[in-house]
Design an enzyme around this catalytic site. Structure first.
Site, PDB file in Angstrom:
ATOM      1  N   ARG A   3       0.818  -1.211   0.000  1.00  0.00           N
ATOM      2  CA  ARG A   3       0.000   0.000   0.000  1.00  0.00           C
ATOM      3  C   ARG A   3       0.856   1.267   0.000  1.00  0.00           C
ATOM      4  O   ARG A   3       0.445   2.310   0.504  1.00  0.00           O
ATOM      5  CB  ARG A   3      -0.967   0.014   1.190  1.00  0.00           C
ATOM      6  CG  ARG A   3      -1.918  -1.166   1.240  1.00  0.00           C
ATOM      7  CD  ARG A   3      -2.827  -1.231   0.012  1.00  0.00           C
ATOM      8  NE  ARG A   3      -3.703  -2.396   0.100  1.00  0.00           N
ATOM      9  CZ  ARG A   3      -3.417  -3.589  -0.424  1.00  0.00           C
ATOM     10  NH1 ARG A   3      -2.285  -3.759  -1.084  1.00  0.00           N
ATOM     11  NH2 ARG A   3      -4.255  -4.595  -0.303  1.00  0.00           N
ATOM     12  N   SER A  51     -11.647  -0.435   2.122  1.00  0.00           N
ATOM     13  CA  SER A  51     -10.946  -0.899   3.319  1.00  0.00           C
ATOM     14  C   SER A  51     -10.337   0.301   4.045  1.00  0.00           C
ATOM     15  O   SER A  51      -9.518   1.024   3.477  1.00  0.00           O
ATOM     16  CB  SER A  51      -9.845  -1.890   2.935  1.00  0.00           C
ATOM     17  OG  SER A  51     -10.400  -3.021   2.307  1.00  0.00           O
ATOM     18  N   GLU A 105      -5.874   3.422   5.745  1.00  0.00           N
ATOM     19  CA  GLU A 105      -5.497   3.505   4.333  1.00  0.00           C
ATOM     20  C   GLU A 105      -5.845   4.863   3.723  1.00  0.00           C
ATOM     21  O   GLU A 105      -5.024   5.448   3.028  1.00  0.00           O
ATOM     22  CB  GLU A 105      -6.162   2.388   3.520  1.00  0.00           C
ATOM     23  CG  GLU A 105      -5.503   1.033   3.673  1.00  0.00           C
ATOM     24  CD  GLU A 105      -5.911   0.088   2.560  1.00  0.00           C
ATOM     25  OE1 GLU A 105      -6.169   0.566   1.440  1.00  0.00           O
ATOM     26  OE2 GLU A 105      -5.970  -1.124   2.811  1.00  0.00           O
TER      27      GLU A 105
END
Length: 343
Positions: free
Chosen positions: A164, A239, A335
């Protein structure tokens, strides 16, 4: 270029928090990028480059220019030894592009089906799902470099991809604007279906026959639609937390206490855990602060039940992190990116 003033941003990000842009520009032709520097509203340090808005949260109004990249197009640029190279413009909708590759008989991106956002945002976050990360299919990224005032092509290794993470979130943030992405995909299909419940869903749908790439994509879509809310119906940013990575020793202690805990050993000896499972075990599904809540079917997703404020989301996320640390001694990291960035 049409630069508008005082534009409502709720329709330009998937969580739907109240926010307005001081100035806003929808850029359809990237050849106009160099000309932006001549606009009085433009400041390379404060401009926000926006794609599908699926990974951002607005903590109030954005006090500068917001540029939404809307350039479109997919072009084949090479084919050799069973591999195909495609140049894809940043403004293409990610899932539409994935389905196009499947229609062309290509594979590699099927596990990443139905992820919200645009192609240009995919390398920034190094999006991933079901054991696949987008970096595995990226040949290079074509960008406008504001320091050099020139278009440049960055190779895969230049992009510093990690879980990520990428150059575009770290050292290159604010310097590079992604214009297009060159993907390298496969004409032959080799399934990767060992992550999560994908293999089970695929076996049920295929009835014993060998799956195709489209079968995998369809299975991923079914799982995601069953578990994840549609942002057009219930605001969310997908998410909300990264899956935490812990030392093998800590994973061992947790598994002794929770033998059914999902865990994924990594090549470097660490172990990735499932953030959604940790949150679920804390009994937080449906837990709400104001208009923000943990989704009732997928604990990894925070949703806007209507009228959520940035303060609601921050308080909810903080309480989730506090409870996970208290029960598991594991730290969660979000995130989505909060904008504007303060401090």
């Amino acid at each position: 270029m049409d630069i508008r003033q005082d534009v409502d941003l709720r329709g330009y990000h998937t969580f739907g928090l109240p926010a307005r842009a001081k100035w806003f520009c929808a850029l359809k032709d990237v050849r106009h990028l160099p000309g932006l520097a001549e606009c009085p509203q433009f400041d390379p340090q404060s401009v926000l480059w926006l794609g599908g808005g699926s990974n951002v949260l607005f903590d109030g109004d954005y006090p500068a220019l917001v540029v939404r990249l809307e350039n479109k197009g997919v072009q084949e640029v090479g084919r050799e030894n069973g591999r195909v190279w495609l140049d894809v413009q940043a403004g293409e909708v990610w899932h539409d592009f994935v389905r196009l590759t499947l229609d062309r008989g290509l594979s590699g991106l099927e596990n990443l089906s139905l992820i919200p956002g645009t192609v240009g945002a995919a390398p920034v976050q190094n999006i991933g799902a079901y054991g696949v990360e987008v970096k595995d299919c990226i040949d290079s990224v074509y960008c406008y470099d504001w320091e050099a005032r020139a278009f440049v092509r960055l190779r895969n290794e230049d992009c510093r991809f990690a879980y990520r993470e990428s150059l575009f979130k770290q050292a290159g943030k604010g310097r590079y604007v992604i214009v297009s992405v060159r993907f390298v995909l496969n004409e032959s299909f080799r399934p990767n279906v060992q992550y999560g419940d994908l293999a089970r869903v695929l076996a049920e749908s295929c009835g014993g026959r060998s799956p195709t790439a489209k079968d995998v994509s369809d299975a991923v879509c079914r799982i995601r639609m069953r578990k994840l809310p549609d942002p057009a119906v219930l605001g969310n940013a997908g998410s909300f937390f990264k899956n935490p990575v812990v030392a093998a020793e800590q994973a061992g202690r947790l598994l002794a206490a929770y033998p059914a805990m999902p865990h994924y050993p990594q090549a470097d000896g660490t172990v990735k855990l499932a953030a959604g499972w940790l949150i679920d075990r804390c009994g937080l599904k449906g837990f709400a602060v104001g208009g923000a809540a943990v989704h009732e079917r997928q604990a990894l997703v925070l949703v806007n039940r209507g009228g959520a404020t940035a303060a609601d989301v921050r308080a909810l996320a903080a309480e989730i992190c506090r409870r996970v640390v208290r029960q598991f001694d594991v730290v969660l990291h979000p995130e989505p990116v909060w904008l504007p960035v303060h401090g």
